[in-house]
Motif scaffolding. Structure first.
Motif, PDB file in Angstrom:
ATOM      1  N   MET A  69       0.798  -1.225   0.000  1.00 36.39           N
ATOM      2  CA  MET A  69       0.000   0.000   0.000  1.00 36.39           C
ATOM      3  C   MET A  69       0.833   1.279   0.000  1.00 36.39           C
ATOM      4  SD  MET A  69      -1.398  -0.103   3.916  1.00 36.39           S
ATOM      5  CE  MET A  69      -2.363   1.333   3.806  1.00 36.39           C
ATOM      6  N   THR A  70       2.142   1.163   0.017  1.00 41.95           N
ATOM      7  CA  THR A  70       2.975   2.363   0.012  1.00 41.95           C
ATOM      8  C   THR A  70       3.089   2.995  -1.372  1.00 41.95           C
ATOM      9  OG1 THR A  70       4.958   1.009  -0.279  1.00 41.95           O
ATOM     10  CG2 THR A  70       4.343   1.600   1.983  1.00 41.95           C
ATOM     11  N   TYR A  71       2.702   2.270  -2.424  1.00 40.49           N
ATOM     12  CA  TYR A  71       2.724   2.846  -3.766  1.00 40.49           C
ATOM     13  C   TYR A  71       1.522   3.773  -3.925  1.00 40.49           C
ATOM     14  CZ  TYR A  71       6.066  -0.849  -4.727  1.00 40.49           C
ATOM     15  OH  TYR A  71       7.154  -1.671  -4.680  1.00 40.49           O
ATOM     16  N   GLU A  72       1.798   4.971  -4.430  1.00 44.78           N
ATOM     17  CA  GLU A  72       0.730   5.956  -4.579  1.00 44.78           C
ATOM     18  C   GLU A  72      -0.184   5.642  -5.758  1.00 44.78           C
ATOM     19  OE1 GLU A  72       2.258   9.912  -4.641  1.00 44.78           O
ATOM     20  OE2 GLU A  72       3.504   9.571  -2.885  1.00 44.78           O
ATOM     21  N   THR A  73       0.370   5.147  -6.842  1.00 42.31           N
ATOM     22  CA  THR A  73      -0.416   4.825  -8.031  1.00 42.31           C
ATOM     23  C   THR A  73       0.046   3.491  -8.592  1.00 42.31           C
ATOM     24  OG1 THR A  73       1.103   5.902  -9.576  1.00 42.31           O
ATOM     25  CG2 THR A  73      -0.665   7.267  -8.644  1.00 42.31           C
ATOM     26  N   TRP A  74      -0.769   2.926  -9.473  1.00 46.57           N
ATOM     27  CA  TRP A  74      -0.437   1.658 -10.116  1.00 46.57           C
ATOM     28  C   TRP A  74       0.807   1.812 -10.990  1.00 46.57           C
ATOM     29  CZ3 TRP A  74      -1.199  -3.252  -9.589  1.00 46.57           C
ATOM     30  CH2 TRP A  74      -0.997  -4.123 -10.654  1.00 46.57           C
ATOM     31  N   LYS A  75       1.028   3.006 -11.532  1.00 48.40           N
ATOM     32  CA  LYS A  75       2.183   3.247 -12.402  1.00 48.40           C
ATOM     33  C   LYS A  75       3.501   3.117 -11.637  1.00 48.40           C
ATOM     34  CE  LYS A  75      -0.305   6.246 -15.550  1.00 48.40           C
ATOM     35  NZ  LYS A  75      -0.445   7.597 -16.098  1.00 48.40           N
ATOM     36  N   LYS A  76       3.473   3.319 -10.323  1.00 43.70           N
ATOM     37  CA  LYS A  76       4.699   3.249  -9.528  1.00 43.70           C
ATOM     38  C   LYS A  76       5.021   1.831  -9.045  1.00 43.70           C
ATOM     39  CE  LYS A  76       4.569   8.005  -8.036  1.00 43.70           C
ATOM     40  NZ  LYS A  76       4.639   8.953  -6.935  1.00 43.70           N
ATOM     41  N   VAL A  77       4.116   0.884  -9.277  1.00 41.46           N
ATOM     42  CA  VAL A  77       4.378  -0.510  -8.913  1.00 41.46           C
ATOM     43  C   VAL A  77       5.391  -1.066  -9.905  1.00 41.46           C
ATOM     44  CG1 VAL A  77       3.353  -2.790  -8.647  1.00 41.46           C
ATOM     45  CG2 VAL A  77       2.061  -0.773  -7.978  1.00 41.46           C
ATOM     46  N   PRO A  78       6.446  -1.755  -9.420  1.00 39.10           N
ATOM     47  CA  PRO A  78       7.473  -2.285 -10.324  1.00 39.10           C
ATOM     48  C   PRO A  78       6.897  -3.282 -11.331  1.00 39.10           C
ATOM     49  CG  PRO A  78       8.184  -2.437  -8.041  1.00 39.10           C
ATOM     50  CD  PRO A  78       6.763  -2.000  -8.019  1.00 39.10           C
ATOM     51  N   ALA A  79       7.456  -3.255 -12.531  1.00 37.65           N
ATOM     52  CA  ALA A  79       6.972  -4.129 -13.608  1.00 37.65           C
ATOM     53  C   ALA A  79       7.113  -5.605 -13.235  1.00 37.65           C
ATOM     54  CB  ALA A  79       7.721  -3.823 -14.896  1.00 37.65           C
ATOM     55  N   ALA A  80       8.159  -5.953 -12.509  1.00 36.47           N
ATOM     56  CA  ALA A  80       8.350  -7.358 -12.113  1.00 36.47           C
ATOM     57  C   ALA A  80       7.199  -7.831 -11.228  1.00 36.47           C
ATOM     58  CB  ALA A  80       9.680  -7.511 -11.381  1.00 36.47           C
ATOM     59  N   GLN A  81       6.754  -6.976 -10.332  1.00 35.45           N
ATOM     60  CA  GLN A  81       5.632  -7.339  -9.457  1.00 35.45           C
ATOM     61  C   GLN A  81       4.331  -7.435 -10.253  1.00 35.45           C
ATOM     62  OE1 GLN A  81       5.232  -4.843  -6.024  1.00 35.45           O
ATOM     63  NE2 GLN A  81       3.798  -6.221  -5.043  1.00 35.45           N
ATOM     64  N   LYS A  82       4.144  -6.553 -11.212  1.00 37.10           N
ATOM     65  CA  LYS A  82       2.960  -6.618 -12.069  1.00 37.10           C
ATOM     66  C   LYS A  82       2.945  -7.922 -12.875  1.00 37.10           C
ATOM     67  CE  LYS A  82       2.420  -1.646 -12.757  1.00 37.10           C
ATOM     68  NZ  LYS A  82       2.442  -0.556 -13.743  1.00 37.10           N
ATOM     69  N   ASP A  83       4.129  -8.343 -13.355  1.00 37.18           N
ATOM     70  CA  ASP A  83       4.212  -9.591 -14.110  1.00 37.18           C
ATOM     71  C   ASP A  83       3.844 -10.787 -13.242  1.00 37.18           C
ATOM     72  OD1 ASP A  83       4.974  -8.238 -16.387  1.00 37.18           O
ATOM     73  OD2 ASP A  83       7.128  -8.540 -16.046  1.00 37.18           O
ATOM     74  N   LEU A  84       4.279 -10.792 -11.983  1.00 34.68           N
ATOM     75  CA  LEU A  84       3.918 -11.887 -11.071  1.00 34.68           C
ATOM     76  C   LEU A  84       2.411 -11.928 -10.829  1.00 34.68           C
ATOM     77  CD1 LEU A  84       6.784 -11.665  -8.426  1.00 34.68           C
ATOM     78  CD2 LEU A  84       6.417 -13.472 -10.118  1.00 34.68           C
ATOM     79  N   ILE A  85       1.811 -10.770 -10.672  1.00 32.97           N
ATOM     80  CA  ILE A  85       0.363 -10.705 -10.461  1.00 32.97           C
ATOM     81  C   ILE A  85      -0.361 -11.204 -11.708  1.00 32.97           C
ATOM     82  CG2 ILE A  85      -1.577  -9.114 -10.114  1.00 32.97           C
ATOM     83  CD1 ILE A  85       0.383  -7.396  -8.439  1.00 32.97           C
ATOM     84  N   TRP A  86       0.131 -10.813 -12.879  1.00 33.40           N
ATOM     85  CA  TRP A  86      -0.500 -11.239 -14.131  1.00 33.40           C
ATOM     86  C   TRP A  86      -0.441 -12.765 -14.278  1.00 33.40           C
ATOM     87  CZ3 TRP A  86      -4.063 -10.147 -17.243  1.00 33.40           C
ATOM     88  CH2 TRP A  86      -4.114 -10.642 -18.529  1.00 33.40           C
ATOM     89  N   LYS A  87       0.690 -13.366 -13.900  1.00 34.01           N
ATOM     90  CA  LYS A  87       0.827 -14.829 -13.969  1.00 34.01           C
ATOM     91  C   LYS A  87      -0.150 -15.502 -13.006  1.00 34.01           C
ATOM     92  CE  LYS A  87       5.574 -14.863 -15.556  1.00 34.01           C
ATOM     93  NZ  LYS A  87       6.971 -15.130 -15.219  1.00 34.01           N
ATOM     94  N   ASP A  88      -0.328 -14.918 -11.811  1.00 41.49           N
ATOM     95  CA  ASP A  88      -1.294 -15.465 -10.847  1.00 41.49           C
ATOM     96  C   ASP A  88      -2.712 -15.411 -11.407  1.00 41.49           C
ATOM     97  OD1 ASP A  88       0.478 -16.170  -8.924  1.00 41.49           O
ATOM     98  OD2 ASP A  88       0.021 -14.526  -7.546  1.00 41.49           O
ATOM     99  N   ILE A  89      -3.062 -14.336 -12.058  1.00 42.92           N
ATOM    100  CA  ILE A  89      -4.412 -14.187 -12.614  1.00 42.92           C
ATOM    101  C   ILE A  89      -4.630 -15.199 -13.734  1.00 42.92           C
ATOM    102  CG2 ILE A  89      -5.905 -12.631 -13.935  1.00 42.92           C
ATOM    103  CD1 ILE A  89      -4.617 -10.329 -12.329  1.00 42.92           C
ATOM    104  N   GLN A  90      -3.629 -15.417 -14.565  1.00 47.40           N
ATOM    105  CA  GLN A  90      -3.771 -16.349 -15.667  1.00 47.40           C
ATOM    106  C   GLN A  90      -3.885 -17.794 -15.208  1.00 47.40           C
ATOM    107  OE1 GLN A  90      -0.425 -15.259 -18.124  1.00 47.40           O
ATOM    108  NE2 GLN A  90      -1.766 -14.103 -19.489  1.00 47.40           N
ATOM    109  N   VAL A  91      -3.345 -18.117 -14.050  1.00 44.77           N
ATOM    110  CA  VAL A  91      -3.458 -19.482 -13.527  1.00 44.77           C
ATOM    111  C   VAL A  91      -4.907 -19.832 -13.292  1.00 44.77           C
ATOM    112  CG1 VAL A  91      -2.971 -20.938 -11.526  1.00 44.77           C
ATOM    113  CG2 VAL A  91      -1.163 -19.546 -12.526  1.00 44.77           C
ATOM    114  N   PHE A  92      -5.671 -18.887 -12.762  1.00 44.49           N
ATOM    115  CA  PHE A  92      -7.077 -19.155 -12.478  1.00 44.49           C
ATOM    116  C   PHE A  92      -7.881 -19.045 -13.740  1.00 44.49           C
ATOM    117  CE2 PHE A  92      -5.638 -17.749  -8.245  1.00 44.49           C
ATOM    118  CZ  PHE A  92      -5.908 -18.917  -7.579  1.00 44.49           C
TER     119      PHE A  92
END
Length: 104
Positions: free
Chosen positions: A81-104
């Protein structure tokens, strides 16, 4: 030096005799939302289909609200929750989240 004990809290008001009036006094609180029915779908169960328009990024179909809710849950669980916007979230973390979503 010890501080004197605080005065006791005032007594709570007595509940009204009318049952319908007591329901209006209850505080509405939000319950935990996890969409366990979607996340714990059996292996052979049919997947919910949501069409997304790639040009504008909007979902369409009867399950678009459920998808939106699920993505919000994933974002709250996986992103600090320390990131102010979605744009400030690191791309590596976004990729991990995307892989989790695709699993389901």
């Amino acid at each position: 030096m010890a501080t004197p004990p605080a005065s006791p809290p005032p007594p709570l008001p007595l509940p009204p005799a009318d049952a319908s009036a007591s329901l209006s006094m209850l505080k509405c609180t939000r319950k935990a939302t996890r969409l366990r029915s979607l996340a714990t779908r059996p292996l052979g169960a049919e997947r919910l289909v949501v069409n997304v328009d790639p040009a504008i990024g909007k979902a369409d179909g009867p399950y678009k609200k459920k998808l939106r809710t699920y993505l919000g849950i994933i974002a709250r669980d996986k992103v600090d929750m320390t990131y102010e916007t979605w744009k400030k979230v690191p791309a590596a973390q976004k990729d991990l989240i995307w892989k989790d979503i695709q699993v389901f």
